[in-house]
Design a protein around this motif. Structure first.
Motif, mmCIF file in Angstrom:
data_model
loop_
_atom_site.group_PDB
_atom_site.id
_atom_site.type_symbol
_atom_site.label_atom_id
_atom_site.label_comp_id
_atom_site.label_asym_id
_atom_site.label_seq_id
_atom_site.Cartn_x
_atom_site.Cartn_y
_atom_site.Cartn_z
ATOM 1 N N SER A 1 0.926 1.733 -31.747
ATOM 2 C CA SER A 1 -0.263 0.901 -31.624
ATOM 3 C C SER A 1 -0.310 0.345 -30.209
ATOM 4 C CB SER A 1 -0.254 -0.237 -32.647
ATOM 5 O OG SER A 1 0.867 -1.078 -32.444
ATOM 6 N N GLY A 2 -1.466 -0.262 -29.872
ATOM 7 C CA GLY A 2 -1.627 -0.830 -28.538
ATOM 8 C C GLY A 2 -1.730 0.195 -27.419
ATOM 9 N N PRO A 3 -2.670 1.175 -27.490
ATOM 10 C CA PRO A 3 -3.714 1.361 -28.485
ATOM 11 C C PRO A 3 -3.221 2.186 -29.672
ATOM 12 C CG PRO A 3 -3.980 2.995 -26.783
ATOM 13 C CD PRO A 3 -2.822 2.126 -26.357
ATOM 14 N N PRO A 4 -3.961 2.145 -30.800
ATOM 15 C CA PRO A 4 -3.594 2.975 -31.946
ATOM 16 C C PRO A 4 -3.570 4.450 -31.555
ATOM 17 C CG PRO A 4 -5.233 1.343 -32.570
ATOM 18 C CD PRO A 4 -5.132 1.297 -31.077
ATOM 19 N N THR A 5 -2.442 5.097 -31.812
ATOM 20 C CA THR A 5 -2.247 6.490 -31.402
ATOM 21 C C THR A 5 -1.864 7.325 -32.619
ATOM 22 O OG1 THR A 5 -1.517 5.748 -29.213
ATOM 23 C CG2 THR A 5 -0.979 8.015 -29.845
ATOM 24 N N PHE A 6 -2.595 8.418 -32.828
ATOM 25 C CA PHE A 6 -2.396 9.267 -33.999
ATOM 26 C C PHE A 6 -2.044 10.684 -33.549
ATOM 27 C CE2 PHE A 6 -5.418 5.938 -34.968
ATOM 28 C CZ PHE A 6 -4.946 5.417 -36.168
ATOM 29 N N VAL A 7 -1.176 11.336 -34.322
ATOM 30 C CA VAL A 7 -0.828 12.729 -34.087
ATOM 31 C C VAL A 7 -1.286 13.544 -35.291
ATOM 32 C CG1 VAL A 7 1.027 14.395 -33.715
ATOM 33 C CG2 VAL A 7 1.153 12.135 -32.646
ATOM 34 N N PHE A 8 -2.055 14.603 -35.017
ATOM 35 C CA PHE A 8 -2.527 15.515 -36.047
ATOM 36 C C PHE A 8 -1.743 16.819 -35.934
ATOM 37 C CE2 PHE A 8 -5.863 12.521 -35.457
ATOM 38 C CZ PHE A 8 -6.544 12.428 -36.669
ATOM 39 N N THR B 1 -11.157 -1.260 -29.262
ATOM 40 C CA THR B 1 -9.967 -0.567 -28.788
ATOM 41 C C THR B 1 -10.192 0.935 -28.727
ATOM 42 O OG1 THR B 1 -7.609 -0.131 -29.218
ATOM 43 C CG2 THR B 1 -9.016 -0.431 -31.128
ATOM 44 N N PRO B 2 -9.662 1.600 -27.699
ATOM 45 C CA PRO B 2 -9.695 3.063 -27.708
ATOM 46 C C PRO B 2 -8.736 3.603 -28.750
ATOM 47 C CG PRO B 2 -8.383 2.288 -25.863
ATOM 48 C CD PRO B 2 -8.988 1.057 -26.513
ATOM 49 N N LEU B 3 -8.975 4.806 -29.210
ATOM 50 C CA LEU B 3 -8.054 5.499 -30.106
ATOM 51 C C LEU B 3 -7.551 6.736 -29.391
ATOM 52 C CD1 LEU B 3 -9.942 5.408 -33.545
ATOM 53 C CD2 LEU B 3 -8.294 3.757 -32.631
ATOM 54 N N LYS B 4 -6.246 6.950 -29.467
ATOM 55 C CA LYS B 4 -5.667 8.146 -28.887
ATOM 56 C C LYS B 4 -5.329 9.110 -30.007
ATOM 57 C CE LYS B 4 -3.808 6.385 -24.537
ATOM 58 N NZ LYS B 4 -2.614 6.311 -23.659
ATOM 59 N N MET B 5 -5.796 10.357 -29.875
ATOM 60 C CA MET B 5 -5.533 11.373 -30.891
ATOM 61 C C MET B 5 -4.896 12.577 -30.214
ATOM 62 S SD MET B 5 -8.854 11.180 -33.398
ATOM 63 C CE MET B 5 -9.053 9.742 -34.479
ATOM 64 N N MET B 6 -3.675 12.878 -30.622
ATOM 65 C CA MET B 6 -2.935 14.005 -30.061
ATOM 66 C C MET B 6 -2.862 15.106 -31.105
ATOM 67 S SD MET B 6 0.068 12.034 -27.926
ATOM 68 C CE MET B 6 0.690 11.107 -29.330
ATOM 69 N N ILE B 7 -3.087 16.344 -30.667
ATOM 70 C CA ILE B 7 -3.108 17.482 -31.559
ATOM 71 C C ILE B 7 -1.846 18.312 -31.321
ATOM 72 C CG2 ILE B 7 -4.502 19.383 -32.447
ATOM 73 C CD1 ILE B 7 -5.866 16.584 -32.450
ATOM 74 N N ARG B 8 -1.067 18.532 -32.370
ATOM 75 C CA ARG B 8 0.192 19.263 -32.236
ATOM 76 C C ARG B 8 0.253 20.401 -33.253
ATOM 77 N NH1 ARG B 8 0.202 16.727 -28.310
ATOM 78 N NH2 ARG B 8 1.666 15.161 -27.557
ATOM 79 N N LYS B 9 0.910 21.488 -32.878
ATOM 80 C CA LYS B 9 1.134 22.578 -33.808
ATOM 81 C C LYS B 9 2.290 22.220 -34.721
ATOM 82 C CE LYS B 9 1.738 27.581 -34.081
ATOM 83 N NZ LYS B 9 1.809 28.845 -33.323
ATOM 84 N N ARG B 10 2.100 22.427 -36.024
ATOM 85 C CA ARG B 10 3.158 22.053 -36.976
ATOM 86 C C ARG B 10 4.404 22.877 -36.714
ATOM 87 N NH1 ARG B 10 2.545 22.622 -43.468
ATOM 88 N NH2 ARG B 10 2.703 24.828 -42.909
#
Length: 437
Positions: free
Chosen positions: A391-398, A427-436
């Motif tokens: 968090s700070g900013p909220p960061t998500f990994v897909f 707040t901005p959201l960070k979204m990172m895309i990763r291969k499983r």
């Protein structure tokens, strides 16, 4: 706050080459002509898990009366003043010079850790040249080659050894909401802080550029304690005068890095300019929460549609920060200024918000059912699962089958679904895309 490391030395010893080597990209202009680097350049460097800010400076010259070299020297001296560790770079091929001795005299007076790096030592035959520089009086002397990358790892170990421990770093600033007040010169940043504080804490003047340093002010509101960082107005580079005002711009950028939330102050009597976009863009890229404060609202000629028109213009001109709430205020009259406190508190909560993994994946499944993932040449994007990693900013990994199948428009769709379901206003959201796997 990240430690600052400054590279200093006389002209043409390889400072910009070392800067580019350490940041691992070509940012500083490298030429054989002395004096090419005029402004300080800042970039973040990570080594063995430690992050620090590296500063490249122009060459120090003491016996030249040229106006530009005087500006360059003052820039370098300002960088030395800000730094926690100093890299004193010398040229091992040309040997010690009178200017090297003058630079050494200046650096010894700082009483800061100084690492004397003897550059351009590309072979064992040249290694004996290192001993020629011991009379400068520094205990840490290292042979390196910035151009070839020789001994850079050991060199960085020596630099980071002078940093405070991670725990000490974390204790440096108390647990307060940290708010940077940013914007073009003379939009009313200092007046706004004085109104928030209920007293004159910052000098206010009609002369643009009055605030030159980033000034820390603690303001208490109800049960909250907020650290406001008043910054110098950021002008276009072509409008920045040499010396003191330019230092203020760099400190303003550092203030943004220190903050959790930025108040982007605009002037209701002026159109939104390219510089406003650049300032907002820097804060956005830095991943900071943002509140847009339209100041001097008392000067705007208003009717029933005025606020809506201004809001539409802001959304159009600053389309890359659609998450930032907009507040119309007047620091002069106090109109709606008190609402800023509640908005900062709410935005900070959104900035540090965390979601559980089951909740995240339930939302993702629903979003995919409503709007199936895109296909490319018969291949469909598959989202296996998603997690929030910070968090700070909220960061998500897909985690997906193929990151290249994630089109930016579909990623934007997912972000909109997250905002619709969970808020994240400001707040901005960070979204990172990763291969499983």
């Amino acid at each position: 706050m990240k430690p600052i490391v400054a590279i200093v030395g006389r002209p043409n010893v390889g400072k910009s080459t070392l800067f580019n080597r350490l940041i691992q990209r070509r940012t500083a202009i490298v030429e054989s002509e002395p004096g090419i680097t005029r402004d300080r350049l800042y970039a973040d460097v990570e080594w063995q898990g430690r992050l620090f800010t590296l500063v490249d400076t122009g060459g120090l010259v003491f016996d030249d009366k040229d106006e530009m070299t005087t500006h360059i020297r003052r820039q370098a001296e300002a960088a030395v003043k800000e730094a926690q560790v100093i890299i004193f770079l010398v040229d091992g091929r040309s040997g010690m010079t009178h200017t090297d001795k003058e630079v050494a005299d200046v650096l010894r007076k700082t009483r800061k850790p100084v690492i004397l790096a003897v550059n351009k030592i590309e072979s064992d035959k040249l290694h004996d040249a290192v001993y020629d520089f011991y009379p400068l009086g520094f205990t840490e002397v290292m042979a390196i080659s910035a151009a070839h990358g020789l001994n850079i790892g050991d060199f960085l170990d020596s630099v980071t050894a002078h940093f405070p421990s991670v725990k000490e770093d974390e204790k440096e600033e108390e647990d307060r909401m940290k708010v940077a007040v940013i914007g073009r010169p003379n939009v009313g940043k200092s007046s706004l802080i004085n109104t928030l504080a209920g007293e004159e804490r910052v000098i206010v003047s009609e002369v643009a550029g009055t605030t030159r340093d980033a000034v820390d002010l603690v303001i208490r509101h109800e049960d909250d304690e907020l650290l406001f960082i008043d910054t110098a107005g950021m002008r276009r580079r072509s409008k920045i005068k040499p010396d003191v005002e330019r230092y203020g711009v760099m400190r303003a950028l550092k203030a943004i890095d220190r903050s959790d939330v930025v108040l982007l102050v605009l002037d209701a009597s002026l159109d939104i300019a390219l510089q406003d976009k650049r300032i907002a863009g820097y804060a956005h890229e830095a991943g900071k929460a943002m509140i847009i404060v339209m100041n001097k609202w008392d000067l705007a000629v208003k009717d029933q549609q005025t606020a809506a028109k201004f809001r539409d213009e802001i959304r159009y001109e600053l389309s890359f920060v659609p998450y930032a709430p907009v507040l119309f205020v007047s620091a002069k009259t106090g109109l709606r200024v008190s609402k800023i406190f509640a908005l900062i508190k709410k935005t900070t909560q959104e900035y540090f918000k965390r979601l559980s993994t089951p909740v995240i994946n339930e939302l993702v499944r629903e979003a995919v059912n409503i709007n199936p993932a895109p296909t490319d040449k018969g291949r469909s994007l598959k989202i296996y699962y998603a997690v929030q990693v910070s968090s700070g900013p909220p960061t998500f990994v897909f985690f997906v089958n193929d990151p290249q199948l994630m089109h930016f428009s579909y990623q934007r769709y997912l972000e909109n679904q997250f905002r619709e379901a969970f808020g994240f206003e400001g707040t901005p959201l960070k979204m990172m895309i990763r291969k499983r796997g």
